[in-house]
Scaffold this active site. Structure first.
Site, PDB file in Angstrom:
ATOM      1  N   GLY A  67      86.384 -49.354 -34.381  1.00  0.00           N
ATOM      2  CA  GLY A  67      84.935 -49.544 -34.296  1.00  0.00           C
ATOM      3  C   GLY A  67      84.255 -50.086 -35.537  1.00  0.00           C
ATOM      4  O   GLY A  67      83.046 -49.945 -35.685  1.00  0.00           O
ATOM      5  N   SER A  68      85.003 -50.762 -36.427  1.00  0.00           N
ATOM      6  CA  SER A  68      84.340 -51.290 -37.634  1.00  0.00           C
ATOM      7  C   SER A  68      83.359 -52.408 -37.281  1.00  0.00           C
ATOM      8  O   SER A  68      82.297 -52.524 -37.898  1.00  0.00           O
ATOM      9  CB  SER A  68      85.361 -51.768 -38.672  1.00  0.00           C
ATOM     10  OG  SER A  68      86.032 -52.921 -38.230  1.00  0.00           O
ATOM     11  N   MET A 128      90.115 -53.531 -25.852  1.00  0.00           N
ATOM     12  CA  MET A 128      91.433 -54.091 -25.580  1.00  0.00           C
ATOM     13  C   MET A 128      91.816 -54.053 -24.103  1.00  0.00           C
ATOM     14  O   MET A 128      92.958 -53.703 -23.763  1.00  0.00           O
ATOM     15  CB  MET A 128      92.478 -53.386 -26.454  1.00  0.00           C
ATOM     16  CG  MET A 128      92.249 -53.619 -27.932  1.00  0.00           C
ATOM     17  SD  MET A 128      92.074 -55.380 -28.336  1.00  0.00           S
ATOM     18  CE  MET A 128      92.314 -55.353 -30.104  1.00  0.00           C
ATOM     19  N   ARG A 129      90.874 -54.386 -23.245  1.00  0.00           N
ATOM     20  CA  ARG A 129      91.153 -54.451 -21.805  1.00  0.00           C
ATOM     21  C   ARG A 129      90.649 -55.786 -21.287  1.00  0.00           C
ATOM     22  O   ARG A 129      89.600 -56.270 -21.741  1.00  0.00           O
ATOM     23  CB  ARG A 129      90.393 -53.376 -21.044  1.00  0.00           C
ATOM     24  CG  ARG A 129      90.663 -51.996 -21.571  1.00  0.00           C
ATOM     25  CD  ARG A 129      91.285 -51.150 -20.524  1.00  0.00           C
ATOM     26  NE  ARG A 129      91.559 -49.835 -21.050  1.00  0.00           N
ATOM     27  CZ  ARG A 129      92.595 -49.116 -20.685  1.00  0.00           C
ATOM     28  NH1 ARG A 129      93.448 -49.585 -19.791  1.00  0.00           N
ATOM     29  NH2 ARG A 129      92.813 -47.928 -21.196  1.00  0.00           N
ATOM     30  N   ASN A 143      82.792 -61.829 -26.900  1.00  0.00           N
ATOM     31  CA  ASN A 143      83.973 -61.198 -27.500  1.00  0.00           C
ATOM     32  C   ASN A 143      84.231 -61.823 -28.864  1.00  0.00           C
ATOM     33  O   ASN A 143      83.867 -62.973 -29.110  1.00  0.00           O
ATOM     34  CB  ASN A 143      85.203 -61.413 -26.603  1.00  0.00           C
ATOM     35  CG  ASN A 143      86.436 -60.713 -27.145  1.00  0.00           C
ATOM     36  OD1 ASN A 143      86.352 -59.575 -27.628  1.00  0.00           O
ATOM     37  ND2 ASN A 143      87.584 -61.364 -27.097  1.00  0.00           N
ATOM     38  N   HIS A 162      87.452 -62.488 -31.673  1.00  0.00           N
ATOM     39  CA  HIS A 162      88.908 -62.475 -31.803  1.00  0.00           C
ATOM     40  C   HIS A 162      89.270 -62.885 -33.234  1.00  0.00           C
ATOM     41  O   HIS A 162      88.691 -63.845 -33.760  1.00  0.00           O
ATOM     42  CB  HIS A 162      89.528 -63.427 -30.782  1.00  0.00           C
ATOM     43  CG  HIS A 162      91.016 -63.368 -30.792  1.00  0.00           C
ATOM     44  ND1 HIS A 162      91.715 -62.269 -30.327  1.00  0.00           N
ATOM     45  CD2 HIS A 162      91.943 -64.238 -31.254  1.00  0.00           C
ATOM     46  CE1 HIS A 162      93.012 -62.481 -30.492  1.00  0.00           C
ATOM     47  NE2 HIS A 162      93.173 -63.662 -31.054  1.00  0.00           N
TER      48      HIS A 162
HETATM   49  C1  GAR Z   1      88.897 -56.822 -34.453  1.00  0.00           C
HETATM   50  O1  GAR Z   1      89.616 -57.473 -35.463  1.00  0.00           O
HETATM   51  C2  GAR Z   1      88.717 -57.730 -33.262  1.00  0.00           C
HETATM   52  O2  GAR Z   1      88.576 -59.074 -33.603  1.00  0.00           O
HETATM   53  C3  GAR Z   1      90.017 -57.504 -32.519  1.00  0.00           C
HETATM   54  O3  GAR Z   1      90.208 -56.125 -32.599  1.00  0.00           O
HETATM   55  C4  GAR Z   1      89.734 -55.666 -33.861  1.00  0.00           C
HETATM   56  C5  GAR Z   1      88.905 -54.422 -33.639  1.00  0.00           C
HETATM   57  O4  GAR Z   1      88.600 -53.810 -34.863  1.00  0.00           O
HETATM   58  N1  GAR Z   1      89.953 -57.977 -31.171  1.00  0.00           N
HETATM   59  C6  GAR Z   1      90.964 -58.589 -30.566  1.00  0.00           C
HETATM   60  O5  GAR Z   1      92.059 -58.738 -31.066  1.00  0.00           O
HETATM   61  C7  GAR Z   1      90.651 -59.107 -29.176  1.00  0.00           C
HETATM   62  N2  GAR Z   1      91.749 -59.810 -28.637  1.00  0.00           N
HETATM   63  P1  GAR Z   1      87.414 -52.767 -34.949  1.00  0.00           P
HETATM   64  O6  GAR Z   1      87.651 -51.738 -33.844  1.00  0.00           O
HETATM   65  O7  GAR Z   1      87.551 -52.168 -36.306  1.00  0.00           O
HETATM   66  O8  GAR Z   1      86.116 -53.497 -34.748  1.00  0.00           O
END
Ligand code: GAR
Length: 190
Positions: A12-13, A87-88, A104, A106
């Protein structure tokens, strides 16, 4: 003024960066929705005083879980859904209801390295530029129309941890900025 929700699955950052950066604007982060009970994002939401919802996907069809998310969205009057480490894959049931209203982020320069290992795969590549992508969500995995990308040149001396940190820092400034401009344009259309 426009209202939005953030969907997360773990740390959740990005959610925190979004909450903090949009706090002084006209727009309202109505709630954080999470599909994992033990996610650290719940602690962050508590610290930030933001309402949370847990939506279980356990032994359920994805559409059934999405119906719960739709109900929350209706109840909270949410106009934009922001995925931040959710992540769904969303089904057409959900995507079709909120066309161009789901964003979204990425941690790679799409269309390269979609999926759950965007940073590790771009780090392992010989690509001279790495970065992040913000896009509208369609039926695919990290595949909708791109809104913006931010890249940087690597010098091949950085460790994976250093690259990770750099990418997350970019995400934390770039995502709130983009969300703000999308919310501004939603507000103008109202
Ligand atoms: C983030 O780096 C985001 O870009 C990635 O998950 C991480 C979540 O970090 N998303 C993906 O890879 C989507 N395919 P967070 O929970 O600390 O925000």
């Amino acid at each position: 003024m426009a209202d939005f929700a953030v969907l997360v699955s773990g740390n959740g950052s990005n959610f925190q960066a979004i909450a903090e950066n949009l706090a002084g604007t006209r727009h309202n982060l109505k709630c954080m929705i999470c599909d994992r009970k033990d996610a650290y994002a719940f602690q962050r939401a508590k610290n930030l005083g933001i309402k949370t919802y847990y939506v279980s996907y356990f032994k359920r069809e994805r559409e059934d879980a999405e119906k719960d998310i739709c109900a929350i969205r209706e109840k909270e009057g949410v106009q934009l859904v922001v995925l931040a480490g959710f992540m769904r894959l969303l089904t057409p049931y959900f995507v079709d209801r909120y066309k161009n209203r789901i964003l979204n982020i990425h941690p790679a320069l799409l269309p390269k390295y979609p999926g759950t290992h965007g940073i590790a795969e771009s780090y392992a590549s010989r690509d001279a530029e790495l970065g992040v992508t913000i896009h509208y969500v369609d039926y695919g995995m990290d595949s909708g129309p791109i809104i913006t990308q931010k890249s940087f040149k690597r010098d091949f001396t950085e460790s994976l941890e250093e690259i990770e940190k750099k990418i997350h820092n970019i995400e934390h400034s770039c995502y709130p900025e983009t969300i703000l401009s999308v919310l501004d344009s939603i507000e103008k259309k109202q």
